[in-house]
Design a protein around this motif. Structure first.
Motif, PDB file in Angstrom:
ATOM      1  N   VAL B  20       4.233  -8.529   1.764  1.00  0.00           N
ATOM      2  CA  VAL B  20       5.404  -8.395   0.904  1.00  0.00           C
ATOM      3  C   VAL B  20       6.250  -7.256   1.448  1.00  0.00           C
ATOM      4  CG1 VAL B  20       6.176  -7.888  -1.446  1.00  0.00           C
ATOM      5  CG2 VAL B  20       4.058  -9.169  -1.094  1.00  0.00           C
ATOM      6  N   CYS B  21       7.548  -7.532   1.701  1.00  0.00           N
ATOM      7  CA  CYS B  21       8.424  -6.503   2.271  1.00  0.00           C
ATOM      8  C   CYS B  21       9.625  -6.273   1.369  1.00  0.00           C
ATOM      9  CB  CYS B  21       8.940  -6.923   3.645  1.00  0.00           C
ATOM     10  SG  CYS B  21       7.663  -7.416   4.779  1.00  0.00           S
ATOM     11  N   GLY B  22       9.747  -5.083   0.850  1.00  0.00           N
ATOM     12  CA  GLY B  22      10.945  -4.688   0.100  1.00  0.00           C
ATOM     13  C   GLY B  22      11.251  -5.587  -1.077  1.00  0.00           C
ATOM     14  N   LEU B  23      10.218  -6.006  -1.778  1.00  0.00           N
ATOM     15  CA  LEU B  23      10.406  -6.950  -2.886  1.00  0.00           C
ATOM     16  C   LEU B  23      11.090  -6.292  -4.078  1.00  0.00           C
ATOM     17  CD1 LEU B  23       9.799  -9.658  -4.344  1.00  0.00           C
ATOM     18  CD2 LEU B  23       7.573  -8.724  -4.937  1.00  0.00           C
ATOM     19  N   LYS B  24      12.214  -6.887  -4.487  1.00  0.00           N
ATOM     20  CA  LYS B  24      12.915  -6.410  -5.684  1.00  0.00           C
ATOM     21  C   LYS B  24      13.161  -7.578  -6.615  1.00  0.00           C
ATOM     22  CE  LYS B  24      15.287  -2.612  -3.486  1.00  0.00           C
ATOM     23  NZ  LYS B  24      16.551  -2.075  -2.999  1.00  0.00           N
ATOM     24  N   LYS B  25      13.077  -7.300  -7.910  1.00  0.00           N
ATOM     25  CA  LYS B  25      13.372  -8.349  -8.889  1.00  0.00           C
ATOM     26  C   LYS B  25      14.119  -7.736 -10.067  1.00  0.00           C
ATOM     27  CE  LYS B  25      13.243 -12.200 -11.180  1.00  0.00           C
ATOM     28  NZ  LYS B  25      14.011 -13.377 -10.749  1.00  0.00           N
ATOM     29  N   ASN B  26      15.276  -8.304 -10.358  1.00  0.00           N
ATOM     30  CA  ASN B  26      16.038  -7.891 -11.541  1.00  0.00           C
ATOM     31  C   ASN B  26      16.063  -9.029 -12.543  1.00  0.00           C
ATOM     32  OD1 ASN B  26      16.629  -5.678  -9.997  1.00  0.00           O
ATOM     33  ND2 ASN B  26      18.735  -6.316  -9.540  1.00  0.00           N
ATOM     34  N   PHE B  27      15.932  -8.694 -13.817  1.00  0.00           N
ATOM     35  CA  PHE B  27      16.242  -9.649 -14.875  1.00  0.00           C
ATOM     36  C   PHE B  27      17.548  -9.179 -15.496  1.00  0.00           C
ATOM     37  CE2 PHE B  27      11.536 -10.228 -14.815  1.00  0.00           C
ATOM     38  CZ  PHE B  27      11.543 -11.575 -14.500  1.00  0.00           C
ATOM     39  N   GLY B  28      18.634  -9.835 -15.161  1.00  0.00           N
ATOM     40  CA  GLY B  28      19.933  -9.327 -15.592  1.00  0.00           C
ATOM     41  C   GLY B  28      20.153  -7.956 -14.972  1.00  0.00           C
ATOM     42  N   LYS B  29      20.407  -6.958 -15.812  1.00  0.00           N
ATOM     43  CA  LYS B  29      20.641  -5.613 -15.288  1.00  0.00           C
ATOM     44  C   LYS B  29      19.349  -4.815 -15.160  1.00  0.00           C
ATOM     45  CE  LYS B  29      25.446  -4.790 -16.581  1.00  0.00           C
ATOM     46  NZ  LYS B  29      26.317  -4.327 -17.642  1.00  0.00           N
ATOM     47  N   LEU B  30      18.293  -5.360 -15.750  1.00  0.00           N
ATOM     48  CA  LEU B  30      17.031  -4.628 -15.765  1.00  0.00           C
ATOM     49  C   LEU B  30      16.294  -4.807 -14.425  1.00  0.00           C
ATOM     50  CD1 LEU B  30      15.028  -3.030 -17.636  1.00  0.00           C
ATOM     51  CD2 LEU B  30      13.925  -5.241 -18.037  1.00  0.00           C
ATOM     52  N   ALA B  31      16.049  -3.691 -13.746  1.00  0.00           N
ATOM     53  CA  ALA B  31      15.295  -3.753 -12.489  1.00  0.00           C
ATOM     54  C   ALA B  31      13.814  -3.660 -12.818  1.00  0.00           C
ATOM     55  CB  ALA B  31      15.728  -2.619 -11.571  1.00  0.00           C
ATOM     56  N   VAL B  32      13.090  -4.774 -12.598  1.00  0.00           N
ATOM     57  CA  VAL B  32      11.671  -4.814 -12.945  1.00  0.00           C
ATOM     58  C   VAL B  32      10.813  -4.403 -11.747  1.00  0.00           C
ATOM     59  CG1 VAL B  32       9.794  -6.273 -13.766  1.00  0.00           C
ATOM     60  CG2 VAL B  32      12.084  -6.607 -14.649  1.00  0.00           C
ATOM     61  N   LEU B  33      11.210  -4.871 -10.571  1.00  0.00           N
ATOM     62  CA  LEU B  33      10.533  -4.453  -9.337  1.00  0.00           C
ATOM     63  C   LEU B  33      11.554  -3.743  -8.470  1.00  0.00           C
ATOM     64  CD1 LEU B  33       8.434  -7.655  -8.497  1.00  0.00           C
ATOM     65  CD2 LEU B  33       7.685  -5.607  -9.711  1.00  0.00           C
ATOM     66  N   LYS B  34      11.213  -2.536  -8.034  1.00  0.00           N
ATOM     67  CA  LYS B  34      12.221  -1.723  -7.352  1.00  0.00           C
ATOM     68  C   LYS B  34      11.895  -1.496  -5.882  1.00  0.00           C
ATOM     69  CE  LYS B  34      13.053   0.667 -11.689  1.00  0.00           C
ATOM     70  NZ  LYS B  34      12.597   1.823 -12.464  1.00  0.00           N
ATOM     71  N   GLY B  35      11.267  -2.471  -5.250  1.00  0.00           N
ATOM     72  CA  GLY B  35      10.956  -2.294  -3.834  1.00  0.00           C
ATOM     73  C   GLY B  35       9.458  -2.140  -3.646  1.00  0.00           C
ATOM     74  N   ILE B  36       8.820  -3.286  -3.356  1.00  0.00           N
ATOM     75  CA  ILE B  36       7.369  -3.290  -3.200  1.00  0.00           C
ATOM     76  C   ILE B  36       7.038  -3.707  -1.777  1.00  0.00           C
ATOM     77  CG2 ILE B  36       5.214  -4.356  -3.987  1.00  0.00           C
ATOM     78  CD1 ILE B  36       6.089  -3.518  -6.515  1.00  0.00           C
ATOM     79  N   ASP B  37       6.189  -2.940  -1.116  1.00  0.00           N
ATOM     80  CA  ASP B  37       5.676  -3.316   0.196  1.00  0.00           C
ATOM     81  C   ASP B  37       4.164  -3.343   0.097  1.00  0.00           C
ATOM     82  OD1 ASP B  37       8.151  -3.230   2.035  1.00  0.00           O
ATOM     83  OD2 ASP B  37       8.273  -1.368   0.881  1.00  0.00           O
ATOM     84  N   GLU B  38       3.584  -4.479   0.491  1.00  0.00           N
ATOM     85  CA  GLU B  38       2.136  -4.603   0.285  1.00  0.00           C
ATOM     86  C   GLU B  38       1.591  -5.665   1.217  1.00  0.00           C
ATOM     87  OE1 GLU B  38       0.380  -2.485  -1.823  1.00  0.00           O
ATOM     88  OE2 GLU B  38      -1.167  -3.438  -0.608  1.00  0.00           O
ATOM     89  N   ARG B  39       0.327  -5.523   1.541  1.00  0.00           N
ATOM     90  CA  ARG B  39      -0.362  -6.532   2.345  1.00  0.00           C
ATOM     91  C   ARG B  39      -1.663  -6.903   1.672  1.00  0.00           C
ATOM     92  NH1 ARG B  39       0.577  -5.770   8.133  1.00  0.00           N
ATOM     93  NH2 ARG B  39       2.532  -4.636   8.277  1.00  0.00           N
ATOM     94  N   VAL B  40      -2.036  -8.156   1.817  1.00  0.00           N
ATOM     95  CA  VAL B  40      -3.341  -8.590   1.327  1.00  0.00           C
ATOM     96  C   VAL B  40      -4.056  -9.268   2.482  1.00  0.00           C
ATOM     97  CG1 VAL B  40      -4.578  -9.958  -0.391  1.00  0.00           C
ATOM     98  CG2 VAL B  40      -2.342  -9.003  -0.963  1.00  0.00           C
ATOM     99  N   SER B  41      -5.320  -8.918   2.681  1.00  0.00           N
ATOM    100  CA  SER B  41      -6.098  -9.533   3.756  1.00  0.00           C
ATOM    101  C   SER B  41      -7.058 -10.548   3.170  1.00  0.00           C
ATOM    102  CB  SER B  41      -6.903  -8.478   4.508  1.00  0.00           C
ATOM    103  OG  SER B  41      -6.095  -7.379   4.798  1.00  0.00           O
ATOM    104  N   THR B  42      -7.490 -11.489   4.000  1.00  0.00           N
ATOM    105  CA  THR B  42      -8.448 -12.499   3.507  1.00  0.00           C
ATOM    106  C   THR B  42      -9.728 -11.821   3.065  1.00  0.00           C
ATOM    107  OG1 THR B  42      -8.792 -12.881   5.844  1.00  0.00           O
ATOM    108  CG2 THR B  42      -7.839 -14.669   4.613  1.00  0.00           C
ATOM    109  N   GLY B  43     -10.271 -12.334   1.970  1.00  0.00           N
ATOM    110  CA  GLY B  43     -11.517 -11.801   1.440  1.00  0.00           C
ATOM    111  C   GLY B  43     -11.322 -10.599   0.547  1.00  0.00           C
ATOM    112  N   GLU B  44     -10.083 -10.110   0.507  1.00  0.00           N
ATOM    113  CA  GLU B  44      -9.826  -8.922  -0.302  1.00  0.00           C
ATOM    114  C   GLU B  44      -9.680  -9.294  -1.782  1.00  0.00           C
ATOM    115  OE1 GLU B  44      -7.166  -4.944   0.477  1.00  0.00           O
ATOM    116  OE2 GLU B  44      -6.268  -6.882   0.893  1.00  0.00           O
ATOM    117  N   VAL B  45     -10.169  -8.426  -2.664  1.00  0.00           N
ATOM    118  CA  VAL B  45      -9.912  -8.589  -4.088  1.00  0.00           C
ATOM    119  C   VAL B  45      -9.018  -7.439  -4.523  1.00  0.00           C
ATOM    120  CG1 VAL B  45     -10.902  -8.717  -6.392  1.00  0.00           C
ATOM    121  CG2 VAL B  45     -12.120  -9.721  -4.459  1.00  0.00           C
ATOM    122  N   LEU B  46      -7.749  -7.782  -4.692  1.00  0.00           N
ATOM    123  CA  LEU B  46      -6.756  -6.775  -5.042  1.00  0.00           C
ATOM    124  C   LEU B  46      -6.586  -6.786  -6.554  1.00  0.00           C
ATOM    125  CD1 LEU B  46      -4.547  -4.928  -3.695  1.00  0.00           C
ATOM    126  CD2 LEU B  46      -2.991  -6.839  -4.047  1.00  0.00           C
TER     127      LEU B  46
END
Lengths: 230, 260
Positions: B20-46
């Motif tokens: 996940v690179c620079g993930l942002k999500k707004n609902f209308g004017k509300l910023a719910v996600l403000k920039g998420i960077d993350e990786r998940v590897s196989t077998g991982e329990v996040l």
């Protein structure tokens, strides 16, 4: 009040009722088919289809049924479209089959708009989680509608759909104006023949009621049974 | 370990499967996600934890695009699934069938039996023949101890049973990743255990999982990595020992003090 005309004319009402039922049945089938397609168009993502479906519904709901009937009956003839005549069907109905079809199609087109709104409400009443679950499993939007949303929506809209059938039976009396020998037309014939303007109408009203009332009762029972099953 | 539960061997354990690179999500004017960077590897329990409204569910729902990101990119199994060009050709549905999802409110299909719920997607999406789909469904039902519910309707099941069926329904597609969105939050307390135990088995079998939950014990015992989210950002990420034992962020400390 004088109802002695019934001994001579009761078969008129029988034939009229038969034609009214036939017309309403066919109109409802056409209406449900049109309505379902329109509803899918209205809830779908395709903007052109959505616009077309919405325009159809708004136009039909915003214009009188009588005008629609004349447009189909006279208008289509004027531009050279004529429903095929079928002598056998005409004999069974006791009226011109092509005229009859003009009535059926008008009622079907008209009912389609209302059925669309019934289906749309039914589809939109299904919890969003159902669609999300189906989409998360990889089902396409169409498959989600076909396998998950519509089967549940149909259960929810059966009562309203039955009510639409009742409405079509009543509203169909308007086709008497273009000479289709439905119940209303037959009642008018009796009025003319007997020079009694009032009593034959009372009988017609009673026959309409005898058609719609058992149907409403039946629908109420189906609805109750469906609620018990949930 | 049965064949049915085995995750696809296409990728070796520890290889990156979601990025996940620079993930942002707004609902209308509300910023719910403000920039998420993350990786998940196989077998991982996040396991994602955080206060309500922190954006953790939205983050999870963005991973299979039930929520469309406002900005940013998501890669799954080597493909950029946020690339709209592929969607017309059905790539979105193709990615989703490799990513199982379990919801807070189960979302079983009430007009179908348990078995029909499970075999619908394998048959209609993957074209698996009915006999084979049913065989797999029965095998999975046996795994979660619900064989006797095969022909029941969802309305006849308890919450815990519904959620176990929902997990089986997702597993029947043999997904590469399983997403869990607060899977026990709508359950009566006495049913939480049976669902967590299925998830625990799944983790033990090597399934890659991303779990949003308020079950701190589960996070502590099963997670290979814990994310703490608040106000639309990831504030802390580490092993359960690191995050629970020695939280570095003040807000993580505050949150953990409240919930544990």
């Amino acid at each position: 009040m004088n109802f002695t005309f019934l001994s001579k004319y009761w078969t008129y009402y029988l034939i009229g009722a038969k034609n009214t039922i036939l017309l309403a049945l066919l109109a409802v089938v056409i209406g449900v088919l049109i309505g379902m397609l329109l509803a899918i168009g209205r809830v779908g993502k395709n903007r052109a289809l959505k616009f077309l479906a919405t325009a159809y519904v708004e136009f039909i709901r915003g214009t009188p049924l009588l005008v629609q009937l004349f447009i189909i009956y006279y208008g289509l003839q004027a531009i050279g479209i004529r429903f095929p005549d079928s002598p056998i069907a005409s004999r069974i109905l006791g009226i011109n089959f092509a005229d009859f079809m003009a009535g059926v199609i008008t009622m079907g087109i008209n009912s389609g708009a209302y059925v669309c709104e019934i289906f749309r409400a039914g589809i939109q009443s299904i919890d969003k989680g159902q669609t999300e679950a189906a989409r998360s499993l990889g089902l396409s939007q169409t498959r989600t509608l076909v396998y998950v949303v519509i089967p549940q929506a149909i259960r929810n809209v059966l009562p309203a759909l039955g009510n639409e059938f009742v409405v079509v039976i009543k509203e169909s009396s308007i086709v008497s104006i273009i000479g289709i020998a439905d119940l209303m037309y037959k009642a008018n014939t009796v009025r003319g023949n007997t020079f009694q303007p009032f009593e034959p109408l009372l009988v017609a009203a009673l026959v309409y009621f005898l058609l719609t009332f058992p149907l409403s009762k039946l629908l109420a029972r189906i609805e109750k049974r469906m609620r018990e099953n949930d | 370990m049965t064949d049915a539960m085995t995750p696809s061997p296409a990728r070796a354990k520890g290889e990156e499967i979601i990025r996940v690179c620079g993930l942002k999500k707004n609902f209308g004017k509300l910023a719910v996600l403000k920039g998420i960077d993350e990786r998940v590897s196989t077998g991982e329990v996040l396991v994602v934890i955080g206060p309500s409204g922190s954006g953790k569910s939205t983050f999870l729902r963005c991973l299979n695009l039930l929520e469309m990101p406002t900005a940013g990119k998501i890669f799954f199994d080597g493909f950029e699934i946020t690339d709209k060009k592929g969607w017309k050709r059905g790539s979105l549905d193709a990615h989703r069938r490799d990513m199982g999802m379990v919801f807070q409110h189960f979302n079983l299909f009430p007009h179908m039996t348990v078995l029909e719920n499970i075999i619908l997607a394998p048959m209609k999406v993957k074209g698996v023949p009915r006999a084979e789909a049913e065989r797999l469904a029965r095998e999975l039902l046996d795994r979660v101890g619900l064989t006797e519910k095969t022909d029941a309707h969802p309305a006849q099941l308890s919450g815990g049973q519904k959620q176990r069926i929902a997990i089986v329904r997702a597993l029947a597609m043999k997904p590469k990743v399983m997403l869990f969105d607060e899977p026990t939050s709508a359950l009566d307390p006495e049913m939480v255990g049976e669902v967590l135990s299925v998830m625990r088995d799944l983790a033990r079998d090597g399934m890659t999982m991303a779990v949003v939950t308020h079950e701190m014990r589960f996070a502590r015992e099963v997670a290979s990595r814990v994310l703490f989210m608040d106000e639309g950002v990831i504030l802390e990420s580490g092993t359960p020992v690191e995050v629970f034992g020695n939280p570095k962020n003040a807000r993580t400390k505050e949150f953990l003090a409240k919930v544990t």
